[in-house]
Design a protein around this motif. Structure first.
Motif, PDB file in Angstrom:
ATOM      1  N   LYS A   1      79.504  18.864  -7.609  1.00 50.98           N
ATOM      2  CA  LYS A   1      80.478  20.057  -7.056  1.00 50.98           C
ATOM      3  C   LYS A   1      79.567  20.901  -6.028  1.00 50.98           C
ATOM      4  O   LYS A   1      80.049  21.187  -5.078  1.00 50.98           O
TER       5      LYS A   1
ATOM      6  N   VAL B   1      88.995  17.251  -2.599  1.00 49.31           N
ATOM      7  CA  VAL B   1      88.662  17.163  -4.003  1.00 49.31           C
ATOM      8  C   VAL B   1      89.916  16.475  -4.626  1.00 49.31           C
ATOM      9  O   VAL B   1      91.010  17.306  -4.648  1.00 49.31           O
TER      10      VAL B   1
ATOM     11  N   LYS C   1      87.756  14.472  -9.931  1.00 47.91           N
ATOM     12  CA  LYS C   1      86.361  14.668  -9.800  1.00 47.91           C
ATOM     13  C   LYS C   1      85.831  14.100  -8.670  1.00 47.91           C
ATOM     14  O   LYS C   1      84.440  14.127  -8.522  1.00 47.91           O
TER      15      LYS C   1
ATOM     16  N   HIS D   1      84.803  13.969  -4.641  1.00 49.73           N
ATOM     17  CA  HIS D   1      84.579  14.850  -3.644  1.00 49.73           C
ATOM     18  C   HIS D   1      84.576  13.850  -2.394  1.00 49.73           C
ATOM     19  O   HIS D   1      83.636  12.867  -2.525  1.00 49.73           O
TER      20      HIS D   1
END
Length: 342
Positions: free
Chosen positions: A12, A28, A31, A33
């Motif tokens: 993150k 996003v 979880k 990205h």
């Protein structure tokens, strides 16, 4: 040369810093990205996802417009990084050492760090690079409370119970891993199904990386076999050709002419990439295509058989039963019953 330093290894935080430095569009999903770039810095995407148990997956599919350096730090319990290069080449060094280790197309690499040591990745201008990194968090040396966990077991296997040092293992060319990464990129599902499929394939890639390391240690004098990179790329192209045209009556001699490889090298390449012979791979592709047609079309069994290149319905039924434990007709009937109940 442009240099970016990342202060956090958490996915993150890492992507927030990448977004701030690179610009682009950051999405996003749960979880996962994904940073997509198409600007003066370069074009492509960077993807990252974290799984339970301290395992993360990071993927670069980028072409930078200038030479670029990415510097990342590590904490006291530095992770173990399993790397694979699907296209192009990428260089690495520890801290500011002048020596660079190069990971080329289809090569595997395993990286360990001494406590608080930095890693530097070098991306060359105008070179399309596809690199996947599986980062495994380690536990404090001597902490046996988590000895049954995957992280601890991998740590013991790679470090032999010793504290981590700066070291990198550059292994053999491996096409099986490229095949799994292709499947990873082909996932279309969303939500929890997507997360589960990604996690399963990442664990498969990790297993193949570990197996490659084990095999190389057993056979250090012949790490890459007799195939060079160009020949392995030819095997990859022939595999794609078989997948795209399962209905064609393909012979070994025809595939050799198309690839420019000898029969021995073609078979060796398929063993490396798929763990099977050329003939068995063609048969497997056809069976999978047949299953898809039975499930998703109105074709009858005979039409399916001939549309995917088989000439004998009885032979097709035999190998279909061996794989799915039922006849093609029984399989189709079950699919029809499921469809009728919806």
């Amino acid at each position: 040369m442009k240099t970016i330093t990342l202060s956090s290894a958490a996915i993150k935080n890492m992507f927030q810093q990448l977004h701030q430095n690179f610009g682009g569009s950051l999405s996003v999903n749960v979880k996962e990205h994904i940073l997509t770039l198409d600007n003066e810095l370069g074009r492509g995407h960077i993807r990252g996802i974290t799984f339970k148990g301290g395992i993360s997956y990071l993927e670069f599919d980028m072409e930078f417009n200038e030479d670029f350096t990415l510097k990342t730090g590590s904490d006291e319990n530095a992770p173990i990084c399993f790397a694979y290069c699907s296209a192009g080449r990428i260089a690495h060094s520890f801290d500011n050492e002048t020596k660079k280790n190069v990971l080329e197309n289809f090569q595997t690499g395993i990286l360990t760090n001494a406590s608080n040591a930095d890693n530097v990745l070098y991306f060359q201008k105008d070179v399309r690079v596809k690199t996947s990194l599986i980062v495994v968090r380690t536990v404090a040396h001597g902490d046996t409370s988590k000895k049954n966990g995957l992280n601890y077991r991998l740590q013991e296997l790679m470090l032999n119970g010793k504290p981590a040092e700066n070291s990198i293992y550059i292994g053999s060319y491996n096409l099986k891993i490229a095949d799994q990464i292709s499947q990873l990129k082909a996932i279309k599902q969303q939500g929890i199904v997507r997360s589960l499929l990604i996690e399963g394939l990442v664990h498969m890639i990790l297993a193949l990386e570990v197996q490659q390391h084990t095999d190389d240690l057993k056979n250090q004098e012949n790490q890459t076999g007799s195939l060079n990179m160009r020949e392995m790329e030819s095997v990859r192209e022939i595999s794609d050709f078989v997948n795209n045209y399962p209905e064609r009556q393909l012979s070994i001699s025809e595939l050799c002419r198309k690839s420019g490889l000898s029969p021995c090298k073609l078979q060796e390449g398929f063993k490396l990439m798929h763990g099977t012979t050329v003939t068995d791979y063609i048969r497997e592709v056809r069976i999978l295509k047949a299953e898809e047609l039975i499930k998703n079309t109105d074709l009858n069994i005979s039409e399916v058989v001939y549309s995917i290149g088989f000439t004998s319905r009885s032979y097709f039924s035999k190998i279909f039963r061996n794989k799915y434990n039922c006849s093609p007709k029984q399989y189709k009937d079950k699919q029809n019953m499921v469809a009728a109940s919806l």
